[in-house]
Scaffold this motif. Structure first.
Motif, PDB file in Angstrom:
ATOM      1  N   ASN A 333       1.031  -0.834  -0.108  1.00 20.16           N
ATOM      2  CA  ASN A 333       0.539  -0.044   0.030  1.00 20.16           C
ATOM      3  C   ASN A 333       0.712   1.459  -0.026  1.00 20.16           C
ATOM      4  OD1 ASN A 333      -1.827  -1.585  -0.107  1.00 20.16           O
ATOM      5  ND2 ASN A 333      -2.220  -1.399   2.661  1.00 20.16           N
ATOM      6  N   VAL A 334       1.103   1.603   0.464  1.00 20.81           N
ATOM      7  CA  VAL A 334       3.170   2.565   0.325  1.00 20.81           C
ATOM      8  C   VAL A 334       3.227   2.064  -0.601  1.00 20.81           C
ATOM      9  CG1 VAL A 334       5.352   3.405   1.560  1.00 20.81           C
ATOM     10  CG2 VAL A 334       3.408   2.108   3.551  1.00 20.81           C
ATOM     11  N   PHE A 335       3.856   1.595  -1.015  1.00 25.40           N
ATOM     12  CA  PHE A 335       4.661   1.813  -2.186  1.00 25.40           C
ATOM     13  C   PHE A 335       3.473   2.553  -3.597  1.00 25.40           C
ATOM     14  CE2 PHE A 335       5.025  -0.063  -6.858  1.00 25.40           C
ATOM     15  CZ  PHE A 335       6.011   0.428  -6.711  1.00 25.40           C
ATOM     16  N   SER A 336       2.327   1.658  -3.500  1.00 28.47           N
ATOM     17  CA  SER A 336       0.750   2.804  -4.183  1.00 28.47           C
ATOM     18  C   SER A 336       1.755   3.847  -3.977  1.00 28.47           C
ATOM     19  CB  SER A 336      -0.437   1.994  -4.241  1.00 28.47           C
ATOM     20  OG  SER A 336      -0.060   0.312  -5.057  1.00 28.47           O
ATOM     21  N   SER A 337       1.122   4.459  -2.674  1.00 30.55           N
ATOM     22  CA  SER A 337       0.784   5.495  -2.188  1.00 30.55           C
ATOM     23  C   SER A 337       2.408   6.493  -2.835  1.00 30.55           C
ATOM     24  CB  SER A 337       0.484   5.548  -0.683  1.00 30.55           C
ATOM     25  OG  SER A 337       0.924   7.013  -0.270  1.00 30.55           O
ATOM     26  N   PHE A 338       3.577   5.712  -2.429  1.00 30.72           N
ATOM     27  CA  PHE A 338       4.469   6.490  -2.936  1.00 30.72           C
ATOM     28  C   PHE A 338       4.893   7.140  -4.427  1.00 30.72           C
ATOM     29  CE2 PHE A 338       9.090   5.705  -4.754  1.00 30.72           C
ATOM     30  CZ  PHE A 338       9.658   7.066  -4.865  1.00 30.72           C
ATOM     31  N   VAL A 339       4.038   5.847  -5.032  1.00 29.83           N
ATOM     32  CA  VAL A 339       3.984   6.077  -6.410  1.00 29.83           C
ATOM     33  C   VAL A 339       3.146   7.683  -7.524  1.00 29.83           C
ATOM     34  CG1 VAL A 339       3.884   5.351  -9.061  1.00 29.83           C
ATOM     35  CG2 VAL A 339       5.280   4.096  -7.576  1.00 29.83           C
TER      36      VAL A 339
END
Length: 454
Positions: A333-339
């Motif tokens: 989820n953090v990865f998606s938010s970071f992108v």
């Protein structure tokens, strides 16, 4: 006859029919075909057929885009007419029938022989020229209406580059002084993003696109408003910064510090290079005090050396994902938010960089334009844009159009695929009255264009 020969004969006949239709001097046409398919031949044929139909050579305008193309076209036409002038009657009669599709009487044959002399002796002669040469002649004819010096000269590419460098030097010197902090800030920002050579090439591109940029700045009410419009277009607030975007993202996007450390321990328990690297990054993230530092840690976790998003499966091992699924789900989820955050941050940084470039561009363009004005000079882009402006302004256009209308009945455009919007604006303005209003006289007036498929 073999099937191959029948097919070739059909293709040849079809091509000849299409070329004859396109070269018909009574109709307007656009010929679009691949290179080497005979477009230049058709253009030459059409000029010749216009002359055969009785058109005054001075009322034909053929526009090309290089001096070499203009010379080739002129040579082809005059070579054809010169051959006709000395050709015997039977041979010329056969050729004229191939050109026009009709048989010719002795009077028409005699007239065809006289075309070479007519084309040579007509004041102004055949106008086969580059569009830049046409615009230059028009501006010399109407300098007052175009609001330019009547004695203007054209600068070549080498002189233009020298003047651009002088303008750049003046702007950089101004940016280096304390008198113009706005220029100084803009130059510092651009210098931090690119080396000297890249900056110089960027400035060259700015000058090439200066007409578009100047028009955009004017329509927006200045550089500052143009950049505000960019922010609105991408839904970025006027007070929003990359730091505020990162900070707002981190308020909701990641884990509590205790969970971070717990997850780091889990990564270290399932020993593997990727897991250990993730554990080290998580501890660094937990220790970071400001959002920008945490964002840089996430960049190290989620981006490749080429600063492209990694495949999520390369960040940790499958064994780790199976053992602590709840943590890896959060990481996903953090990865998606970071992108999403990164895309928004990069967009804002591009807008900020564009703003700095626009500030410098406006100053460089102003100095370059002033230098040309002081010396009574125009460059090749000016020829097109000034002519387009002249023909587009209602207060001057009617008089200019009237004078043009009295002198041109047929416009032919070669290599039409290379024509840019300003050049088309010039051509459209010239032929606007061909088919309506007072310009629609009781004669055939045509527009003809040939070009590769685009």
């Amino acid at each position: 006859m073999s099937p191959t020969k029948v097919k070739k004969q059909f293709v040849d006949d079809h091509t000849l029919l299409a070329q004859a239709k396109a070269s018909n001097p009574r109709s307007s046409a656009w010929v679009s075909a691949n290179a080497g398919s005979g477009k230049t031949y058709v253009l030459t044929q059409r000029v010749v057929r216009l002359l055969l139909s009785g058109c005054d050579p001075s009322r034909i305008l053929c526009l090309t885009f290089t001096n070499a193309a203009a010379a080739e076209m002129s040579n082809r036409v005059f070579e054809r007419l010169a051959q006709w002038a000395v050709m015997d009657e039977a041979e010329l009669s056969t050729l004229l029938q191939e050109v026009t599709g009709q048989s010719s009487n002795s009077e028409q044959i005699d007239e065809a022989r006289r075309l070479f002399a007519r084309a040579l002796e007509t004041p102004g002669g055949l106008k086969i020229q580059t569009i830049h040469a046409f615009c230059e002649a028009l501006l010399h004819q109407f300098p007052l209406e175009a609001n330019i010096a009547g004695h203007f000269d054209i600068i070549d590419e080498m002189a233009q580059k020298k003047m651009i460098k002088e303008a750049q030097k003046d702007v950089i010197l101004s940016a280096s002084s304390s008198d113009n902090p706005k220029l100084g800030d803009a130059f510092s920002q651009i210098l931090a993003m690119a080396g000297d050579q890249k900056i110089e090439k960027t400035f060259e591109e700015v000058i090439k696109k200066r007409k578009f940029l100047q028009s955009w700045f004017r329509s927006a009410g200045g550089v500052e408003n143009a950049v505000h419009n960019l922010r609105r277009k991408w839904n970025i607030g006027p007070e929003e910064t990359s730091g505020s975007i990162i900070e707002n993202s981190h308020k909701t996007a990641f884990l509590e510090r205790d969970k971070l450390l717990e997850f780091a321990e889990a990564c270290e328990a399932v020993t593997a290079k990727s897991n250990l690297a993730l554990a080290s990054a998580l501890r660094e993230y937990a220790a970071a005090q400001i959002p920008e530092d945490r964002y840089r840690v996430l960049e190290a976790i989620f981006l490749t050396k080429k600063m492209e998003p990694k495949q999520i499966g390369s960040i940790y091992t499958k064994k780790l994902a199976d053992s602590v699924a709840e943590f890896t789900g959060l990481i996903d989820n953090v990865f998606s938010s970071f992108v999403e955050t990164r895309e928004r941050v990069n967009l804002l940084r591009q807008i900020e960089a564009s703003n700095a470039l626009f500030v410098l561009a406006e100053a460089i363009i102003a100095r370059y334009e002033q230098a040309k004005s002081n010396r009574g000079l125009l460059d090749f882009d000016d020829l097109i844009s000034r002519t387009a402006d002249l023909l587009g302004r209602s207060n001057a256009s009617l008089w200019v159009q009237y004078k043009l209308d009295q002198g041109i009945d047929h416009v032919l455009v070669d290599e039409a695929q290379d024509t840019n919007p300003h050049q088309w604006q010039v051509i459209r303005s010239m032929v606007a009255d061909f088919f309506s209003g007072h310009g629609a006289r009781d004669i055939d007036r045509t527009v003809f264009a040939v070009g590769d498929e685009k």
